[in-house]
Design a protein around this motif. Structure first.
Motif, mmCIF file in Angstrom:
data_model
loop_
_atom_site.group_PDB
_atom_site.id
_atom_site.type_symbol
_atom_site.label_atom_id
_atom_site.label_comp_id
_atom_site.label_asym_id
_atom_site.label_seq_id
_atom_site.Cartn_x
_atom_site.Cartn_y
_atom_site.Cartn_z
ATOM 1 N N UNK A 87 0.791 -1.028 -0.280
ATOM 2 C CA UNK A 87 -0.084 -0.018 0.145
ATOM 3 C C UNK A 87 0.927 1.244 0.259
ATOM 4 N N UNK A 88 0.710 2.298 -0.872
ATOM 5 C CA UNK A 88 1.445 3.289 -0.854
ATOM 6 C C UNK A 88 1.536 4.133 0.435
ATOM 7 N N UNK A 89 0.610 3.918 1.326
ATOM 8 C CA UNK A 89 0.594 4.484 2.568
ATOM 9 C C UNK A 89 1.579 4.007 3.481
ATOM 10 N N UNK A 90 2.135 2.912 3.236
ATOM 11 C CA UNK A 90 3.037 2.365 4.147
ATOM 12 C C UNK A 90 4.543 2.982 4.184
ATOM 13 N N UNK A 97 4.746 0.684 13.266
ATOM 14 C CA UNK A 97 3.881 0.402 12.395
ATOM 15 C C UNK A 97 3.890 -0.908 11.733
ATOM 16 N N UNK A 98 5.393 -1.147 11.433
ATOM 17 C CA UNK A 98 5.405 -2.706 10.836
ATOM 18 C C UNK A 98 4.831 -3.636 11.616
ATOM 19 N N UNK A 99 4.967 -3.637 13.061
ATOM 20 C CA UNK A 99 4.586 -4.758 13.721
ATOM 21 C C UNK A 99 3.140 -4.656 13.719
ATOM 22 N N UNK A 100 2.366 -3.283 13.668
ATOM 23 C CA UNK A 100 0.978 -3.272 13.408
ATOM 24 C C UNK A 100 0.412 -4.123 12.296
ATOM 25 N N UNK A 131 7.627 -6.618 19.665
ATOM 26 C CA UNK A 131 6.495 -5.797 19.199
ATOM 27 C C UNK A 131 5.341 -6.627 18.667
ATOM 28 N N UNK A 132 5.732 -7.582 17.824
ATOM 29 C CA UNK A 132 4.697 -8.245 17.107
ATOM 30 C C UNK A 132 3.842 -9.196 18.223
ATOM 31 N N UNK A 133 4.837 -9.926 19.008
ATOM 32 C CA UNK A 133 4.288 -10.735 20.049
ATOM 33 C C UNK A 133 3.388 -10.041 21.030
ATOM 34 N N UNK A 134 3.836 -8.741 21.416
ATOM 35 C CA UNK A 134 3.177 -8.105 22.187
ATOM 36 C C UNK A 134 1.372 -7.844 21.743
ATOM 37 N N UNK A 135 1.640 -7.412 20.379
ATOM 38 C CA UNK A 135 0.441 -7.059 19.629
ATOM 39 C C UNK A 135 -0.373 -8.415 19.286
ATOM 40 N N UNK A 136 0.140 -9.438 19.409
ATOM 41 C CA UNK A 136 -0.747 -10.815 19.160
ATOM 42 C C UNK A 136 -1.145 -11.394 20.586
ATOM 43 N N UNK A 137 -0.448 -10.689 21.628
ATOM 44 C CA UNK A 137 -0.646 -11.360 22.925
ATOM 45 C C UNK A 137 -0.193 -12.775 23.006
ATOM 46 N N UNK A 138 1.097 -13.199 22.400
ATOM 47 C CA UNK A 138 1.680 -14.276 22.429
ATOM 48 C C UNK A 138 2.950 -14.267 23.222
ATOM 49 N N UNK A 139 3.274 -15.470 23.532
ATOM 50 C CA UNK A 139 4.602 -15.397 24.000
ATOM 51 C C UNK A 139 5.812 -15.536 23.184
ATOM 52 N N UNK A 140 6.876 -14.692 23.431
ATOM 53 C CA UNK A 140 7.914 -14.536 22.404
ATOM 54 C C UNK A 140 9.298 -15.328 23.210
ATOM 55 N N UNK A 141 9.955 -15.985 22.164
ATOM 56 C CA UNK A 141 11.534 -16.220 22.569
ATOM 57 C C UNK A 141 12.184 -16.018 21.495
ATOM 58 N N UNK A 213 -3.529 6.852 8.356
ATOM 59 C CA UNK A 213 -3.158 7.542 9.240
ATOM 60 C C UNK A 213 -2.454 6.665 10.295
ATOM 61 N N UNK A 214 -2.667 5.297 10.344
ATOM 62 C CA UNK A 214 -1.874 4.714 11.535
ATOM 63 C C UNK A 214 -0.626 4.282 11.078
ATOM 64 N N UNK A 215 -0.243 4.226 9.891
ATOM 65 C CA UNK A 215 1.119 3.900 9.296
ATOM 66 C C UNK A 215 1.995 5.014 8.558
ATOM 67 N N UNK A 216 2.758 4.517 7.949
ATOM 68 C CA UNK A 216 3.746 5.731 7.207
ATOM 69 C C UNK A 216 4.493 6.685 8.066
ATOM 70 N N UNK A 217 5.274 7.390 7.272
ATOM 71 C CA UNK A 217 6.119 8.106 8.001
ATOM 72 C C UNK A 217 5.389 9.482 8.758
ATOM 73 N N UNK A 218 4.373 9.789 8.611
ATOM 74 C CA UNK A 218 3.529 10.716 9.367
ATOM 75 C C UNK A 218 3.263 10.147 10.552
#
Length: 259
Positions: A87-90, A97-100, A131-141, A213-218
């Motif tokens: 997506x151009x907005x990325x 934002x990448x983890x989101x 960050x990804x694990x936190x957003x997913x609510x998963x354990x991370x190792x 507006x949730x991602x991108x440089x801005x």
């Protein structure tokens, strides 16, 4: 077992990399790109696990149109299908934002295990897996140099400078692996040809329920404010040893306040 591997399309480290003059983001248009070398290791590990469990490997990447090349390389190695979020907005998105975006994409996929590399070879931050694990609510190792999956659990060996740790987590989980875990396979001719027929979906932010507006440089929490080109390397100082080379070396180091 369903395994999703998150991979990144990065500028070739052997090329002359630069920042865009417009917004100080990484210039991806004037340099060749490829699958991040450190992401070949989680792809290989996923393939090994899938082969042992009759599982499926899905590759997930986020990036511009050419990021499809990274997904294609993983498919050529043996992954079964791929998803490309484009997506151009990325453009200009930071790690948050990448983890989101990755988390939103994973919400549309079935998985028992999410694998990533230890870091990307361009930004080299290494924070997206956590960050990804936190957003997913998963354990991370993280930083696994060995991985085993059995009885609904993932177990890793993490090698440190002075110790070795054995860490266990229940599935599903997010696991990042180092470049010590295996030796990635080269795509065979058969694999290259087979990859052309494998499913490769392209999703937009709208498909993921995200807004521009949730991602991108801005929306980035981190950004490059200024860039200065590295000065050209100058010729070094040649000291001829005429019996007093040691003295001259000490004098040089002293003048540079190194001794």
């Amino acid at each position: 077992m369903n395994i999703v591997v998150c991979v990144k399309y990065v500028p070739d480290a052997q090329a002359d990399r630069a920042f865009s003059a417009d917004d100080n983001t990484t210039d991806r248009e004037n340099v060749d790109g490829l699958l991040s070398e450190l992401d070949e290791y989680p792809v290989e590990e996923a393939l090994k696990l899938a082969e042992a469990t009759d599982g499926k490997v899905t590759v997930l990447t986020v990036g511009p149109e050419d990021a499809t090349d990274a997904a294609r390389k993983a498919l050529q190695m043996g992954a079964h299908e791929a998803v490309h979020v484009e997506d151009d907005a990325i453009h200009g998105s930071d790690a948050l934002a990448t983890s989101k975006i990755l988390a939103a994409a994973l919400a549309k996929l079935e998985y028992d295990l999410v694998l990533t590399g230890m870091a990307s070879t361009d930004a080299a931050m290494g924070v997206v897996p956590a960050m990804l694990a936190e957003r997913l609510g998963l354990p991370q190792i993280t930083l696994a140099s060995e991985l085993t999956v059995a009885d609904g659990k993932a177990t890793i060996r993490r090698d440190n400078d002075a110790s070795t740790e054995i860490i266990e987590a229940s599935l599903p989980a997010v696991v990042s692996v180092t470049d010590q875990i295996n030796e990635p396979r080269y795509p065979s001719f058969k694999g290259i040809m087979a990859a052309k027929k494998k499913p490769l979906q392209t999703w937009t932010l709208e498909d993921l329920g995200l807004s521009a507006d949730e991602v991108g440089l801005s929306a980035a929490w981190t950004a490059v404010s200024a860039v200065t080109e590295r000065p050209a390397r100058t010729a070094g100082q040649v000291v001829k040893d005429e019996g007093d080379g040691g003295t001259k070396l000490v004098e040089f180091l002293a003048a540079a306040k190194l001794v």
